[in-house]
Design a protein around this motif. Structure first.
Motif, PDB file in Angstrom:
ATOM      1  N   ILE A  65       0.943  -0.979   0.139  1.00 56.75           N
ATOM      2  CA  ILE A  65      -0.125   0.107  -0.050  1.00 56.75           C
ATOM      3  C   ILE A  65       0.907   1.189  -0.085  1.00 56.75           C
ATOM      4  O   ILE A  65       1.832   1.391   0.839  1.00 56.75           O
ATOM      5  CB  ILE A  65      -0.839   0.153   1.343  1.00 56.75           C
ATOM      6  N   LYS A  66       0.459   2.208  -1.061  1.00 59.18           N
ATOM      7  CA  LYS A  66       1.377   3.282  -0.945  1.00 59.18           C
ATOM      8  C   LYS A  66       1.106   4.130   0.405  1.00 59.18           C
ATOM      9  O   LYS A  66      -0.081   4.352   0.757  1.00 59.18           O
ATOM     10  CB  LYS A  66       0.965   4.160  -2.184  1.00 59.18           C
ATOM     11  N   TYR A  67       2.351   4.730   0.872  1.00 54.20           N
ATOM     12  CA  TYR A  67       2.283   5.408   2.271  1.00 54.20           C
ATOM     13  C   TYR A  67       2.919   6.721   2.256  1.00 54.20           C
ATOM     14  O   TYR A  67       4.040   6.541   1.567  1.00 54.20           O
ATOM     15  CB  TYR A  67       2.733   4.531   3.323  1.00 54.20           C
ATOM     16  N   ILE A  68       2.577   7.718   2.301  1.00 53.92           N
ATOM     17  CA  ILE A  68       2.976   9.160   2.417  1.00 53.92           C
ATOM     18  C   ILE A  68       2.961   9.690   3.894  1.00 53.92           C
ATOM     19  O   ILE A  68       1.652   9.907   4.225  1.00 53.92           O
ATOM     20  CB  ILE A  68       2.772  10.101   1.310  1.00 53.92           C
ATOM     21  N   HIS A  69       3.900  10.193   4.304  1.00 53.74           N
ATOM     22  CA  HIS A  69       3.962  10.941   5.679  1.00 53.74           C
ATOM     23  C   HIS A  69       4.276  12.298   5.370  1.00 53.74           C
ATOM     24  O   HIS A  69       5.306  12.782   5.066  1.00 53.74           O
ATOM     25  CB  HIS A  69       4.924  10.392   6.562  1.00 53.74           C
ATOM     26  N   ILE A  70       3.256  13.123   5.406  1.00 57.70           N
ATOM     27  CA  ILE A  70       3.384  14.781   5.263  1.00 57.70           C
ATOM     28  C   ILE A  70       2.928  15.394   6.655  1.00 57.70           C
ATOM     29  O   ILE A  70       1.744  15.510   6.888  1.00 57.70           O
ATOM     30  CB  ILE A  70       2.479  15.167   4.174  1.00 57.70           C
ATOM     31  N   PRO A  71       3.697  15.608   7.724  1.00 57.39           N
ATOM     32  CA  PRO A  71       3.588  16.154   9.002  1.00 57.39           C
ATOM     33  C   PRO A  71       2.949  17.464   8.966  1.00 57.39           C
ATOM     34  O   PRO A  71       3.102  18.355   7.889  1.00 57.39           O
ATOM     35  CB  PRO A  71       4.989  16.329   9.789  1.00 57.39           C
ATOM     36  N   MET A  72       1.621  17.660   9.587  1.00 60.07           N
ATOM     37  CA  MET A  72       1.024  18.906   9.461  1.00 60.07           C
ATOM     38  C   MET A  72       0.627  19.290  10.911  1.00 60.07           C
ATOM     39  O   MET A  72       0.113  18.614  11.557  1.00 60.07           O
ATOM     40  CB  MET A  72      -0.400  18.704   8.770  1.00 60.07           C
ATOM     41  N   GLY A  73       0.857  20.625  11.311  1.00 55.49           N
ATOM     42  CA  GLY A  73       0.649  20.877  12.657  1.00 55.49           C
ATOM     43  C   GLY A  73       1.803  21.150  13.154  1.00 55.49           C
ATOM     44  O   GLY A  73       2.901  20.653  13.045  1.00 55.49           O
ATOM     45  N   GLY A  74       1.692  21.542  14.719  1.00 57.52           N
ATOM     46  CA  GLY A  74       2.828  21.628  15.673  1.00 57.52           C
ATOM     47  C   GLY A  74       3.984  22.517  14.947  1.00 57.52           C
ATOM     48  O   GLY A  74       3.517  23.546  14.144  1.00 57.52           O
ATOM     49  N   ASP A  75       5.238  22.134  14.812  1.00 53.37           N
ATOM     50  CA  ASP A  75       6.300  22.992  14.511  1.00 53.37           C
ATOM     51  C   ASP A  75       6.155  22.900  12.714  1.00 53.37           C
ATOM     52  O   ASP A  75       6.794  23.827  12.290  1.00 53.37           O
ATOM     53  CB  ASP A  75       7.673  22.286  14.979  1.00 53.37           C
ATOM     54  N   ASP A  76       5.647  21.864  12.319  1.00 53.28           N
ATOM     55  CA  ASP A  76       5.373  21.829  10.826  1.00 53.28           C
ATOM     56  C   ASP A  76       4.607  22.731  10.154  1.00 53.28           C
ATOM     57  O   ASP A  76       4.574  23.172   9.182  1.00 53.28           O
ATOM     58  CB  ASP A  76       4.990  20.367  10.447  1.00 53.28           C
ATOM     59  N   GLY A  77       3.314  23.324  11.153  1.00 56.08           N
ATOM     60  CA  GLY A  77       2.402  24.321  10.550  1.00 56.08           C
ATOM     61  C   GLY A  77       1.448  23.699   9.696  1.00 56.08           C
ATOM     62  O   GLY A  77       1.328  22.304   9.502  1.00 56.08           O
ATOM     63  N   TYR A  78       0.749  24.489   8.828  1.00 54.47           N
ATOM     64  CA  TYR A  78      -0.300  24.401   8.073  1.00 54.47           C
ATOM     65  C   TYR A  78       0.167  25.170   6.716  1.00 54.47           C
ATOM     66  O   TYR A  78      -0.068  26.535   6.904  1.00 54.47           O
ATOM     67  CB  TYR A  78      -1.726  24.778   8.535  1.00 54.47           C
ATOM     68  N   LYS A  79       0.287  24.432   5.813  1.00 57.66           N
ATOM     69  CA  LYS A  79       0.995  24.941   4.859  1.00 57.66           C
ATOM     70  C   LYS A  79       0.256  24.616   3.391  1.00 57.66           C
ATOM     71  O   LYS A  79      -0.334  23.455   3.432  1.00 57.66           O
ATOM     72  CB  LYS A  79       2.420  24.873   4.455  1.00 57.66           C
ATOM     73  N   ALA A  80       0.046  25.344   2.310  1.00 54.84           N
ATOM     74  CA  ALA A  80      -0.441  24.873   1.115  1.00 54.84           C
ATOM     75  C   ALA A  80       0.078  23.843   0.470  1.00 54.84           C
ATOM     76  O   ALA A  80      -0.448  23.136  -0.346  1.00 54.84           O
ATOM     77  CB  ALA A  80      -0.673  26.040   0.204  1.00 54.84           C
ATOM     78  N   GLU A  81       1.333  23.831   0.708  1.00 53.31           N
ATOM     79  CA  GLU A  81       2.294  22.959  -0.095  1.00 53.31           C
ATOM     80  C   GLU A  81       1.875  21.351   0.440  1.00 53.31           C
ATOM     81  O   GLU A  81       2.274  20.364  -0.330  1.00 53.31           O
ATOM     82  CB  GLU A  81       3.896  22.983   0.429  1.00 53.31           C
ATOM     83  N   THR A  82       1.312  21.332   1.758  1.00 55.92           N
ATOM     84  CA  THR A  82       0.977  19.946   2.309  1.00 55.92           C
ATOM     85  C   THR A  82      -0.314  19.418   1.128  1.00 55.92           C
ATOM     86  O   THR A  82      -0.221  18.330   0.950  1.00 55.92           O
ATOM     87  CB  THR A  82       0.474  20.222   3.644  1.00 55.92           C
ATOM     88  N   ILE A  83      -1.074  20.444   0.984  1.00 55.67           N
ATOM     89  CA  ILE A  83      -2.208  19.966   0.184  1.00 55.67           C
ATOM     90  C   ILE A  83      -1.700  19.447  -1.406  1.00 55.67           C
ATOM     91  O   ILE A  83      -2.485  18.641  -2.031  1.00 55.67           O
ATOM     92  CB  ILE A  83      -3.386  21.142   0.251  1.00 55.67           C
ATOM     93  N   ASP A  84      -0.874  20.290  -1.922  1.00 59.50           N
ATOM     94  CA  ASP A  84      -0.292  20.077  -3.159  1.00 59.50           C
ATOM     95  C   ASP A  84       0.378  18.829  -2.851  1.00 59.50           C
ATOM     96  O   ASP A  84       0.239  18.027  -4.106  1.00 59.50           O
ATOM     97  CB  ASP A  84       0.986  21.032  -3.516  1.00 59.50           C
TER      98      ASP A  84
END
Length: 181
Positions: free
Chosen positions: A94-113
């Protein structure tokens, strides 16, 4: 005649696959429905939103057709997990991607991209999760707006059926509309 055949062959073999790759994948989307309260699992068409799933939960989701798991938990949150999610999903192909969001990583448009590009490259259903399904819901709503052409109001309406809430809206006592600039 030979030039026309060569041109046609070029279109079929080169350009059409490129056009297909560049198109955004339109998934079946529905209002979220809570299907497992133990980890806040919501079914929303081809997308599942959830808090942290355990191995048995992942097995059930794989059986339901999930081929991509998007993990939004931060590195600190992942340190406390009782199993290696990435390794487990790899063993299940199963394909898995880890894209931390929140905390020190913040909330960024790049995450949605990153989420949008990953969804475009997968066939099958998608699980987006964090610890409680809150960030997963926010990311899903932003993806609906940016990649599926939903209005902000429609994404807020749908997200409110999962884990999206802004207490400020309730304190006003009347609905508000959000507009983008």
């Amino acid at each position: 005649k030979m030039a026309a055949k060569t041109y046609t062959l070029f279109l079929v073999l080169i350009l059409l696959p490129l056009i297909a790759i560049c198109q955004e994948r339109k998934l079946s989307i529905s209002d979220p429905t809570l299907i497992d309260e133990s980890y806040n699992l919501y079914f929303a068409g081809d997308v599942f939103l959830a808090g942290q799933p355990m191995q048995t939960n992942l097995d059930s989701l794989i059986e339901a057709g999930v081929t991509l798991v998007v993990n939004l938990r931060t590195g600190d949150e992942m340190e406390h997990l009782s199993f290696n999610e990435a390794k487990y999903l790899k063993s299940k192909k199963i394909k898995y991607i880890h894209i931390p969001m929140g905390g020190d990583d913040g909330y960024k448009a790049e995450t949605i991209d990153k989420i949008g590009k990953s969804i475009n490259k997968t066939d099958g259903k998608v699980l987006i999760h964090c610890r409680s399904a809150g960030r997963a819901t926010y990311a899903w709503m932003a993806w609906l707006i940016r990649y599926q052409d939903y209005s902000i109001d429609e994404a807020v309406r749908m997200g409110s059926k999962a884990r999206f809430s802004v207490p400020f809206f309730n304190l006003l006592g009347y609905p508000i509309t959000i507009e983008k600039k």
